[in-house]
Design an enzyme around this catalytic site. Structure first.
Site, PDB file in Angstrom:
ATOM      1  N   ALA A 136      38.020  -2.009  12.790  1.00 39.43           N
ATOM      2  CA  ALA A 136      39.107  -2.303  13.734  1.00 39.43           C
ATOM      3  C   ALA A 136      40.361  -1.495  13.406  1.00 39.43           C
ATOM      4  O   ALA A 136      41.225  -1.300  14.279  1.00 39.43           O
ATOM      5  CB  ALA A 136      39.424  -3.796  13.729  1.00 39.43           C
TER       6      ALA A 136
ATOM      7  N   CYS B 297      33.707  -1.985   4.530  1.00 37.69           N
ATOM      8  CA  CYS B 297      33.318  -2.844   5.656  1.00 37.69           C
ATOM      9  C   CYS B 297      33.291  -4.230   5.057  1.00 37.69           C
ATOM     10  O   CYS B 297      32.707  -4.438   3.993  1.00 37.69           O
ATOM     11  CB  CYS B 297      31.945  -2.448   6.205  1.00 37.69           C
ATOM     12  SG  CYS B 297      31.251  -3.696   7.332  1.00 37.69           S
TER      13      CYS B 297
ATOM     14  N   CYS C 119      38.675  -6.539   8.983  1.00 42.67           N
ATOM     15  CA  CYS C 119      37.594  -5.713   9.558  1.00 42.67           C
ATOM     16  C   CYS C 119      38.064  -4.281   9.427  1.00 42.67           C
ATOM     17  O   CYS C 119      39.099  -3.912   9.993  1.00 42.67           O
ATOM     18  CB  CYS C 119      37.358  -6.063  11.025  1.00 42.67           C
ATOM     19  SG  CYS C 119      36.287  -4.872  11.884  1.00 42.67           S
TER      20      CYS C 119
ATOM     21  N   ASP D 115      31.828  -4.652  19.831  1.00 42.09           N
ATOM     22  CA  ASP D 115      31.504  -3.988  18.569  1.00 42.09           C
ATOM     23  C   ASP D 115      32.350  -2.728  18.379  1.00 42.09           C
ATOM     24  O   ASP D 115      32.375  -1.835  19.236  1.00 42.09           O
ATOM     25  CB  ASP D 115      30.012  -3.626  18.547  1.00 42.09           C
ATOM     26  CG  ASP D 115      29.579  -3.148  17.182  1.00 42.09           C
ATOM     27  OD1 ASP D 115      29.369  -3.991  16.299  1.00 42.09           O
ATOM     28  OD2 ASP D 115      29.493  -1.907  16.991  1.00 42.09           O
ATOM     29  N   ARG D 116      33.056  -2.687  17.237  1.00 42.37           N
ATOM     30  CA  ARG D 116      33.985  -1.593  16.959  1.00 42.37           C
ATOM     31  C   ARG D 116      33.248  -0.273  16.749  1.00 42.37           C
ATOM     32  O   ARG D 116      33.628   0.775  17.268  1.00 42.37           O
ATOM     33  CB  ARG D 116      34.852  -1.910  15.737  1.00 42.37           C
ATOM     34  CG  ARG D 116      35.963  -2.915  15.972  1.00 42.37           C
ATOM     35  CD  ARG D 116      35.499  -4.336  16.271  1.00 42.37           C
ATOM     36  NE  ARG D 116      34.708  -4.957  15.216  1.00 42.37           N
ATOM     37  CZ  ARG D 116      33.907  -6.014  15.373  1.00 42.37           C
ATOM     38  NH1 ARG D 116      33.768  -6.584  16.558  1.00 42.37           N
ATOM     39  NH2 ARG D 116      33.220  -6.513  14.370  1.00 42.37           N
TER      40      ARG D 116
ATOM     41  N   LYS E 139      25.653  -9.831   9.199  1.00 42.41           N
ATOM     42  CA  LYS E 139      26.128 -10.426  10.455  1.00 42.41           C
ATOM     43  C   LYS E 139      25.116 -11.438  10.995  1.00 42.41           C
ATOM     44  O   LYS E 139      25.487 -12.369  11.714  1.00 42.41           O
ATOM     45  CB  LYS E 139      26.418  -9.338  11.488  1.00 42.41           C
ATOM     46  CG  LYS E 139      27.704  -8.555  11.179  1.00 42.41           C
ATOM     47  CD  LYS E 139      28.012  -7.528  12.262  1.00 42.41           C
ATOM     48  CE  LYS E 139      29.207  -6.643  11.910  1.00 42.41           C
ATOM     49  NZ  LYS E 139      30.495  -7.336  11.922  1.00 42.41           N
TER      50      LYS E 139
END
Lengths: 243, 243
Positions: A90, A197, A87, A52-53, A167
């Site tokens: 990221a 996002c 993403c 998870d970023r 998600k």
């Protein structure tokens, strides 16, 4: 590959998986095409195990960078002629990814800022806590003379809930979490809201009537990156002619 | 890849591009997951330049086989642990692809036949002209003691129109072309209809009320292949536990 295949556009995805699918669908919709062969060639590495970023940026959780660089290596080994990452969080590691990649990489945040209506001076950013702490959206906006409006703790909690529901595949619940966040930011004077996002546009789609009523343009980061990708392909001559 | 990445499921796609996106979305929906990291890892080679499969089978057009084998090679070079092809017509060349691939490959037609309701004896197949001429659906059905109902020339024309409209992105027009084909096959005694082209389910989605009224189950080849893919992953232990 045979000579007739087009240059491969590498997509480093799976963050999350539904956002990657949404990105691909947008690229297909934006490509002038009347048959399969008119479409762009994509190599999509959907690697959802990437740590998870946001947790890594905020809480010092396991870094996603090794997995991101593995993905960049995979796409480069397969001769990707462009790499995109649908993403936002990221992009905290975009410099390291660009340093590693032989292929050029687009920046999702630059694509969003370029998509803002002309003349806006105050813009809110809805993103993971990690993207907000990373600060690249605030920098991109300030570099254009735009004041970023950062969500307060309560609004950020709505956004975090929204992303988590997407998600998990719960779109109605995600839309319910998102709507108060947009309303509060509009009340605070946001002239546009960047959905920074790639999960958020999936939550926002059922809310288009609501957003239109508020009169605040919502900038879809997935769509903005898809536009930038197809524009890049057009400049390189990868699109079919005369479709 | 880092040790934490899951085995890669290779998807040879782009035939057409929207069908590949639909397949990915179905796999994601069928995967038990509450967060990115619970999802399966996919490597998707979306190669739409692959010559038209149906034209090659019917009219001796350029063979897609070299492009298909290039795609199989690409997925194998990247250590795909399973390969699926969300295009029915491409399964005309499944033996050659399987002979080339180190990774096992599922068969979309076998997945559809396995998804038929128990006890059906007469089943229609909607597919490209190429798939019909190839004859693998007729063989798969007869091997189960089921009589295949083949569309006559007029029905096949509706199906061909439907597929072409999906590939051009015109879903409403594709649904309009499809509905008479389903109605005629139901009148001819079909107890179920296999949508044996991955474009057709995209056309059929707006027709679900119409199909329910006719009382004929429509078997979605994209969904059937997605089920078979997730089942394969479950058997291999690639799914998250306790989600």
């Amino acid at each position: 590959m045979t000579a007739m295949q087009k240059p491969l556009i590498g997509v480093l995805g799976g963050m999350g998986p539904l956002a990657t699918v949404d990105f691909m669908q947008r690229v297909i919709e934006l490509t002038p095409a009347s048959r399969d062969q008119d479409h762009l060639a994509l190599l999509v590495a959907n690697l959802p195990s990437t740590p998870d970023r946001s947790t890594a940026i905020i809480d010092g959780g396991p870094s996603p960078l090794p997995a991101l660089l593995d993905g960049i290596d995979l796409l480069n080994r397969n001769d990707a002629a462009l790499i995109v990452v649908p993403c936002n969080s990221a992009h905290h590691w975009i410099d390291a990814m660009r340093a590693r990649s032989a292929a050029p990489m687009l920046h999702i945040g630059e694509a969003c800022v370029a998509a803002l209506p002309a003349g806006v001076t105050r813009v809110a950013v809805l993103a993971t806590g990690g993207t907000m702490v990373s600060g690249f959206y605030q920098t991109l906006l300030r570099n254009r003379g735009i004041t970023p409006i950062e969500p307060d703790h309560a609004v950020q909690q709505h956004v975090t809930d929204c992303i988590r529901e997407v998600k998990a595949g719960n779109i109605p619940a995600s839309a319910e979490a998102l709507s108060p966040a947009i309303r509060i930011l509009a009340e605070q004077g946001a002239e546009a809201v960047i959905m920074g996002c790639t999960e958020i546009p999936l939550a926002a789609r059922p809310l288009s009537a609501f957003a239109a009523e508020l009169g605040v343009p919502l900038i879809d980061s997935t769509l903005a990156l898809a536009h930038a990708t197809v524009d890049f392909a057009r400049e390189k001559g990868w699109l079919a002619q005369g479709v």
